[in-house]
Structure formats: structure tokens, C-alpha cells
Design a protein around this motif. Structure first.
Motif, PDB file in Angstrom:
ATOM      1  N   TYR A  58       0.844  -1.243   0.042  1.00  0.00           N
ATOM      2  CA  TYR A  58       0.067  -0.172  -0.096  1.00  0.00           C
ATOM      3  C   TYR A  58       1.058   1.184   0.037  1.00  0.00           C
ATOM      4  N   PHE A  59       2.047   1.349   0.795  1.00  0.00           N
ATOM      5  CA  PHE A  59       3.015   2.286   0.854  1.00  0.00           C
ATOM      6  C   PHE A  59       3.322   2.767  -0.707  1.00  0.00           C
ATOM      7  N   HIS A  60       3.751   1.692  -1.499  1.00  0.00           N
ATOM      8  CA  HIS A  60       4.265   1.957  -2.748  1.00  0.00           C
ATOM      9  C   HIS A  60       3.219   2.272  -3.794  1.00  0.00           C
ATOM     10  N   ALA A  61       1.980   1.871  -3.353  1.00  0.00           N
ATOM     11  CA  ALA A  61       1.007   2.325  -4.286  1.00  0.00           C
ATOM     12  C   ALA A  61       0.246   3.646  -3.962  1.00  0.00           C
ATOM     13  N   GLY A  62       0.494   4.031  -2.714  1.00  0.00           N
ATOM     14  CA  GLY A  62      -0.240   5.367  -2.292  1.00  0.00           C
ATOM     15  C   GLY A  62       0.238   6.360  -1.225  1.00  0.00           C
ATOM     16  N   GLY A  63       1.455   5.730  -0.692  1.00  0.00           N
ATOM     17  CA  GLY A  63       2.039   6.455   0.330  1.00  0.00           C
ATOM     18  C   GLY A  63       1.649   6.014   1.704  1.00  0.00           C
ATOM     19  N   THR A  64       2.307   7.060   2.533  1.00  0.00           N
ATOM     20  CA  THR A  64       1.889   6.513   3.832  1.00  0.00           C
ATOM     21  C   THR A  64       0.494   6.313   4.443  1.00  0.00           C
ATOM     22  N   SER A  65      -0.390   7.318   3.929  1.00  0.00           N
ATOM     23  CA  SER A  65      -1.999   7.125   4.351  1.00  0.00           C
ATOM     24  C   SER A  65      -2.519   5.899   3.937  1.00  0.00           C
ATOM     25  N   ALA A  66      -2.031   5.640   2.783  1.00  0.00           N
ATOM     26  CA  ALA A  66      -2.456   4.429   2.150  1.00  0.00           C
ATOM     27  C   ALA A  66      -2.146   3.275   2.967  1.00  0.00           C
ATOM     28  N   ALA A  67      -0.867   3.371   3.274  1.00  0.00           N
ATOM     29  CA  ALA A  67      -0.122   1.976   4.030  1.00  0.00           C
ATOM     30  C   ALA A  67      -1.136   1.948   5.450  1.00  0.00           C
ATOM     31  N   ILE A  68      -1.286   3.177   6.032  1.00  0.00           N
ATOM     32  CA  ILE A  68      -2.058   2.958   7.592  1.00  0.00           C
ATOM     33  C   ILE A  68      -3.176   2.513   7.035  1.00  0.00           C
ATOM     34  N   GLU A  69      -3.867   2.716   6.037  1.00  0.00           N
ATOM     35  CA  GLU A  69      -5.315   2.540   5.914  1.00  0.00           C
ATOM     36  C   GLU A  69      -5.551   0.886   5.487  1.00  0.00           C
ATOM     37  N   GLY A  70      -4.702   0.598   4.710  1.00  0.00           N
ATOM     38  CA  GLY A  70      -4.473  -0.981   4.205  1.00  0.00           C
ATOM     39  C   GLY A  70      -4.296  -1.762   5.412  1.00  0.00           C
ATOM     40  N   VAL A  71      -3.268  -1.536   6.309  1.00  0.00           N
ATOM     41  CA  VAL A  71      -2.913  -2.204   7.565  1.00  0.00           C
ATOM     42  C   VAL A  71      -4.061  -2.154   8.419  1.00  0.00           C
TER      43      VAL A  71
END
Length: 66
Positions: free
Chosen positions: A18-31
């Protein structure tokens, strides 16, 4: 409650993807989403365990026939 190492590895993998796809906010949202699904699954499992626990089951069916 014990969390298995492979679950933590899964969370890390999802976070990285998710980080590679959309940055930190996307990674937090996915996790966070996967974590919420996990917590909900634990809640359902604990509900099922309390329903099917041998001490909570009634086996005296003859008593119900009154």
C-alpha cells in the motif's frame, strides 16, 4: 492472545504494498483495514466459543419435554 509471526509478516507486506501504491496514508489505511478484519474475526470466534462451550450447552433434553 498470541499473534503469529506470519500474521505480522502479512501486515508488513500489505503495508509495504500500500505504501508503494499510495504513500503513508494508504499504508496506514490498508494495515488498519486488515487489523480491523482480524479484530472482528477474533470477536466472532470468542462469541462462537462461548456459545459452543461444553459448560454452556444443555444436554438434558428430557427436561424440555414438559
Amino acid at each position: 492472545m498470541r499473534i503469529h509471526l506470519t500474521f505480522l509478516m502479512l501486515l508488513a507486506w500489505i503495508g509495504i504494498a500500500y505504501f508503494h501504491a499510495g504513500g503513508t496514508s494508504a499504508a496506514i489505511e490498508g494495515v488498519g483495514f486488515i487489523g480491523a478484519v482480524f479484530v472482528r474475526g477474533i470477536g466472532v470466534e470468542s462469541d462462537n466459543r462461548s456459545i459452543t462451550h461444553p459448560a454452556s450447552r444443555r444436554t438434558d433434553f428430557a427436561h424440555d419435554a414438559r
